[in-house]
Design a protein around this motif. Structure first.
Motif, mmCIF file in Angstrom:
data_model
loop_
_atom_site.group_PDB
_atom_site.id
_atom_site.type_symbol
_atom_site.label_atom_id
_atom_site.label_comp_id
_atom_site.label_asym_id
_atom_site.label_seq_id
_atom_site.Cartn_x
_atom_site.Cartn_y
_atom_site.Cartn_z
ATOM 1 N N UNK A 91 6.628 -1.442 10.407
ATOM 2 C CA UNK A 91 5.884 -1.532 9.191
ATOM 3 C C UNK A 91 6.747 -1.918 8.036
ATOM 4 N N UNK A 92 6.353 -3.111 7.441
ATOM 5 C CA UNK A 92 7.460 -3.624 6.413
ATOM 6 C C UNK A 92 6.485 -3.435 4.938
ATOM 7 N N UNK A 93 7.367 -3.279 3.849
ATOM 8 C CA UNK A 93 6.892 -3.273 2.499
ATOM 9 C C UNK A 93 7.578 -4.085 1.727
ATOM 10 N N UNK A 94 7.144 -5.088 0.949
ATOM 11 C CA UNK A 94 7.982 -5.875 0.041
ATOM 12 C C UNK A 94 7.428 -6.027 -1.142
ATOM 13 N N UNK A 95 8.412 -5.777 -2.188
ATOM 14 C CA UNK A 95 7.997 -6.237 -3.568
ATOM 15 C C UNK A 95 8.758 -7.389 -4.077
ATOM 16 N N UNK A 96 8.115 -8.424 -4.439
ATOM 17 C CA UNK A 96 8.808 -9.660 -5.137
ATOM 18 C C UNK A 96 9.024 -9.461 -6.645
#
Length: 226
Positions: A91-96
């Protein structure tokens, strides 16, 4: 567990200076983000292939799994569900947070916060835990919202799956600030810097089939994101 202790599977091989060791910063990222991506290897009609799907999620730091519990929303009719329970998932979570403009194409980058969680997902079958998880997922979108809603019907519950992934095996990286240019590139005089990015919410739009005022929980969420 105050510190992240990545395993070989969650230890990066590049840009190690961007690794984050403080678990509280991982939890802060998971609190900020609204979409996770679930990666799993699925089998269908004798063919094995990877799939990555966007999912709604929520975190219970006191959950029953080691390191806390990451809850993922799914559908019982989804073809990937059974396969996701048979092997470990990612599971990946990214905030740009920004676009980084350097003096060379090679050094262009992005400012970001990104987490990777690997583990064996379990299907949440206990009624109380599943209800708690679904409330958390709704409240992750709009805090306090679940308390204002009717209870889900049997049909809705039968169509809804909740997966739980332990937060034990997790890592986080982040980048912030200016580009990292070579001295000879700085000497060229080309402009360099970064463009900060942030998520902004517009004012709530009331559904056409209601004349109710926008409730406080929705106003507060829109204001917090605005």
């Amino acid at each position: 567990m105050e510190q992240l202790s990545p395993t070989p599977r969650t230890t990066g091989t590049r840009e190690s200076e961007r690794a984050v060791a403080d678990r509280r910063r991982l939890l802060a990222l998971l609190d900020d983000a609204l979409i996770a991506h679930l990666g799993a290897v699925v089998q269908r009609d004798g063919v094995t292939h990877p799939v990555v799907l966007p999912v709604a999620f929520a975190v219970d730091v006191e959950g029953p799994d080691e390191g806390g519990t990451l809850y993922l929303h799914g559908s019982t009719g989804a073809g990937w569900l059974r396969s996701a329970l048979e092997t470990d998932v990612c599971v990946t979570v990214t905030e740009l947070d920004g676009l980084v403009a350097a003096r060379s194409g090679f050094n262009h980058s992005m400012n970001y916060r990104s987490a990777v969680v690997i583990g064996r997902a379990r299907l949440v079958e206990d009624a109380d835990e599943r209800g708690h998880a679904l409330d958390l997922i709704v409240d992750h979108m709009i805090p306090g919202r679940s308390a204002t809603l009717r209870a889900p019907t049997r049909k809705e519950l039968a169509a809804t799956a909740v997966l739980a992934v332990p937060l034990r095996e997790a890592s986080m990286k982040e980048r912030a600030g200016a580009p990292e240019d070579e001295p000879e590139d700085v000497a060229t005089g080309v402009w360099a810097g970064h463009i900060p990015l942030r998520r902004i919410a517009g004012p709530p739009v009331t559904a056409p089939d209601t004349d109710r005022e926008v409730p406080d929980d929705v106003r507060s969420r829109a204001a917090a994101l605005g």
